[in-house]
Write a protein that holds these residues in place. Structure first.
Motif, mmCIF file in Angstrom:
data_model
loop_
_atom_site.group_PDB
_atom_site.id
_atom_site.type_symbol
_atom_site.label_atom_id
_atom_site.label_comp_id
_atom_site.label_asym_id
_atom_site.label_seq_id
_atom_site.Cartn_x
_atom_site.Cartn_y
_atom_site.Cartn_z
ATOM 1 N N GLU A 185 0.825 -1.208 0.000
ATOM 2 C CA GLU A 185 0.000 0.000 0.000
ATOM 3 C C GLU A 185 0.857 1.255 0.000
ATOM 4 N N LEU A 186 2.099 1.138 0.503
ATOM 5 C CA LEU A 186 3.012 2.277 0.569
ATOM 6 C C LEU A 186 4.354 1.866 -0.026
ATOM 7 N N VAL A 187 4.841 2.652 -0.976
ATOM 8 C CA VAL A 187 6.178 2.449 -1.554
ATOM 9 C C VAL A 187 7.030 3.655 -1.176
ATOM 10 N N ILE A 188 8.188 3.380 -0.581
ATOM 11 C CA ILE A 188 9.134 4.439 -0.227
ATOM 12 C C ILE A 188 10.273 4.385 -1.239
ATOM 13 N N ALA A 189 10.367 5.430 -2.052
ATOM 14 C CA ALA A 189 11.387 5.497 -3.107
ATOM 15 C C ALA A 189 12.475 6.460 -2.660
ATOM 16 N N ASP A 190 13.615 5.910 -2.282
ATOM 17 C CA ASP A 190 14.718 6.716 -1.745
ATOM 18 C C ASP A 190 15.671 7.116 -2.869
ATOM 19 N N GLU A 191 15.430 8.286 -3.445
ATOM 20 C CA GLU A 191 16.240 8.796 -4.551
ATOM 21 C C GLU A 191 16.459 7.717 -5.609
ATOM 22 N N PRO A 192 15.383 7.182 -6.186
ATOM 23 C CA PRO A 192 15.501 6.013 -7.059
ATOM 24 C C PRO A 192 16.179 6.285 -8.399
ATOM 25 N N VAL A 193 16.366 7.564 -8.771
ATOM 26 C CA VAL A 193 16.981 7.843 -10.072
ATOM 27 C C VAL A 193 18.289 8.614 -9.962
ATOM 28 N N SER A 194 18.732 8.919 -8.751
ATOM 29 C CA SER A 194 19.917 9.773 -8.614
ATOM 30 C C SER A 194 21.194 9.096 -9.090
ATOM 31 N N ALA A 195 21.232 7.765 -9.095
ATOM 32 C CA ALA A 195 22.439 7.055 -9.527
ATOM 33 C C ALA A 195 22.395 6.692 -11.014
ATOM 34 N N LEU A 196 21.362 7.161 -11.732
ATOM 35 C CA LEU A 196 21.182 6.780 -13.131
ATOM 36 C C LEU A 196 21.515 7.934 -14.064
ATOM 37 N N ASP A 197 21.811 7.590 -15.323
ATOM 38 C CA ASP A 197 22.033 8.617 -16.343
ATOM 39 C C ASP A 197 20.763 9.439 -16.519
ATOM 40 N N VAL A 198 20.948 10.692 -16.889
ATOM 41 C CA VAL A 198 19.808 11.596 -17.077
ATOM 42 C C VAL A 198 18.842 11.040 -18.119
ATOM 43 N N SER A 199 19.376 10.410 -19.168
ATOM 44 C CA SER A 199 18.532 9.873 -20.230
ATOM 45 C C SER A 199 17.633 8.738 -19.747
ATOM 46 N N ILE A 200 18.033 8.084 -18.656
ATOM 47 C CA ILE A 200 17.268 6.949 -18.122
ATOM 48 C C ILE A 200 16.300 7.410 -17.030
ATOM 49 N N GLN A 201 16.614 8.511 -16.383
ATOM 50 C CA GLN A 201 15.819 8.940 -15.234
ATOM 51 C C GLN A 201 14.349 9.134 -15.579
ATOM 52 N N ALA A 202 14.060 9.804 -16.689
ATOM 53 C CA ALA A 202 12.671 10.067 -17.069
ATOM 54 C C ALA A 202 11.916 8.771 -17.316
ATOM 55 N N GLN A 203 12.582 7.780 -17.907
ATOM 56 C CA GLN A 203 11.927 6.490 -18.160
ATOM 57 C C GLN A 203 11.511 5.823 -16.851
ATOM 58 N N ILE A 204 12.420 5.845 -15.862
ATOM 59 C CA ILE A 204 12.127 5.199 -14.585
ATOM 60 C C ILE A 204 11.018 5.949 -13.835
ATOM 61 N N LEU A 205 11.047 7.274 -13.878
ATOM 62 C CA LEU A 205 10.015 8.063 -13.202
ATOM 63 C C LEU A 205 8.650 7.841 -13.842
ATOM 64 N N ASN A 206 8.598 7.826 -15.175
ATOM 65 C CA ASN A 206 7.330 7.577 -15.854
ATOM 66 C C ASN A 206 6.804 6.182 -15.553
ATOM 67 N N LEU A 207 7.728 5.210 -15.495
ATOM 68 C CA LEU A 207 7.341 3.846 -15.145
ATOM 69 C C LEU A 207 6.751 3.806 -13.738
ATOM 70 N N LEU A 208 7.405 4.478 -12.807
ATOM 71 C CA LEU A 208 6.940 4.475 -11.419
ATOM 72 C C LEU A 208 5.543 5.079 -11.307
ATOM 73 N N MET A 209 5.292 6.164 -12.024
ATOM 74 C CA MET A 209 3.970 6.801 -11.972
ATOM 75 C C MET A 209 2.911 5.951 -12.665
ATOM 76 N N ASP A 210 3.269 5.269 -13.755
ATOM 77 C CA ASP A 210 2.317 4.364 -14.415
ATOM 78 C C ASP A 210 1.935 3.213 -13.485
ATOM 79 N N LEU A 211 2.927 2.686 -12.772
ATOM 80 C CA LEU A 211 2.663 1.591 -11.845
ATOM 81 C C LEU A 211 1.850 2.072 -10.642
ATOM 82 N N LYS A 212 2.075 3.302 -10.219
ATOM 83 C CA LYS A 212 1.269 3.862 -9.135
ATOM 84 C C LYS A 212 -0.207 3.897 -9.533
ATOM 85 N N ASP A 213 -0.474 4.322 -10.754
ATOM 86 C CA ASP A 213 -1.858 4.346 -11.230
ATOM 87 C C ASP A 213 -2.438 2.941 -11.333
#
Length: 333
Positions: A185-213
């Protein structure tokens, strides 16, 4: 209905004292032992409602990740209370925490350190199910692993590989799949994209929001990138030196920041062809050490608007309207 997560006056202290002989002092025949305590989290109050994304921002070392790890009880809290669905879990031991852990999972910052290099991906993803005493058949476990891999953008052929065979972005996708394997019911995301390339960060964030929905979970999202946190968060909290200094809706906090530190933080964010979020504020000195917190307001040693009350009295979060809360003596002026 109570919030899904509520923390009240949460505190976290770490004893970083040297060894016995190193901290033993004999002065005029009297023995004294010096202790060194890091005040990592200092009386935090916040709540997260169902289906909500709460963003937590602040400088490195301000206590954001410590808050996250204390909520899931990787670290036992030094003080305060943690409530899940109105249930106080502060003093729960490992046995009592077992059913609670089915409700919350964590996505860690470093995808290279958070996956066991000796386990296959199918076992990594399904491990939370077995750890939480969910006992489907082997075929059901395999189907669950493959289904989650497909949901995070990987294929069935990846299920028997090892973490070293994947890139950082792929590893973080696996970490997300692992977190969702028991449908928390609760996901804690601790800076989940800070260690990734900028080009990958948006993909992971969009994925996370799609999964939240898709799954309908709530999220505590910890990040450095203010534009990212604003984009995905319903409400945002700003931390400084282990204190929560301001909270508000995403639009309210960005459009009408009230705490001097929040204004300085927003002014420091780079903009290209845009009007800055707020007028630049010049901060004094450096962040004081968490071993020796300043008296009064935690920000008084750097604030350009400091006055007498700031040195003697610590401000509490107070409502300023529309769910906006600020811990600053300037609000009283």
């Amino acid at each position: 209905m109570p919030p899904l997560l509520e923390i009240k006056q949460l505190e976290q202290r770490f004893d970083v004292s040297p060894g016995f002989w190193d901290r033993l002092h004999i002065d005029k025949g009297r023995v004294r032992y010096d202790k060194h305590i890091v005040h990592a989290v200092n009386g935090i109050n916040l709540h997260i409602n169902r289906g909500e994304v709460f963003g937590l921002v602040g400088e490195s070392g301000c206590g954001k990740s410590t808050v996250a790890k204390t909520i899931v009880k990787i670290h036992e809290p030094s003080g305060g209370r943690i409530l899940i669905d109105g249930e106080d879990i502060t003093a729960y031991d490992a046995r009592k925490m077992l059913p609670i852990r089915k409700k919350m999972q964590m996505i860690f910052q470093d995808p290279y350190a958070s996956l066991n290099p000796r386990m296959r991906i199918r076992d990594i993803i399904t491990e939370p199910m077995t750890a939480n005493e969910i006992k489907p058949t082997k075929n059901e476990l395999d189907a669950r692993a493959m289904g989650l891999l497909n949901q995070v953008g990987l294929g069935d052929e990846h299920v028997d590989r090892y973490p070293h065979q994947f890139s950082g972005g792929q590893r973080q996708r696996i970490g997300i799949a692992r977190a969702l394997s028991i449908e928390p019911e609760l996901v804690i995301a601790d800076e989940p994209v800070s260690a990734l390339d900028v080009s990958i960060q948006a993909q992971i964030l969009n994925l996370l929001m799609d999964l939240k929905d898709a799954y309908g979970f709530s999220c505590l999202f910890i990040g450095h990138d203010l534009s990212v946190v604003r984009h995905i968060s319903d409400r945002i909290g700003v931390m400084y030196l282990g204190f929560l200094v301001e909270t508000g809706t995403s639009n309210e906090l960005f459009n009408h920041p009230k705490h001097p530190y929040t204004r300085a933080l927003l002014a420091s964010a780079p903009t290209i062809g845009e009007v800055p979020h707020t007028e630049p504020i010049e901060l004094k000195s450096e962040v004081p050490p968490a071993l020796d917190l300043p008296t009064g307001c935690c920000f008084q040693s750097r604030c350009p608007f400091v006055y007498d009350a700031c040195y003697s009295r610590r401000p509490e979060l107070q409502d300023t309207g529309e769910g906006h809360q600020v811990a600053c003596h300037l609000i009283d002026q």
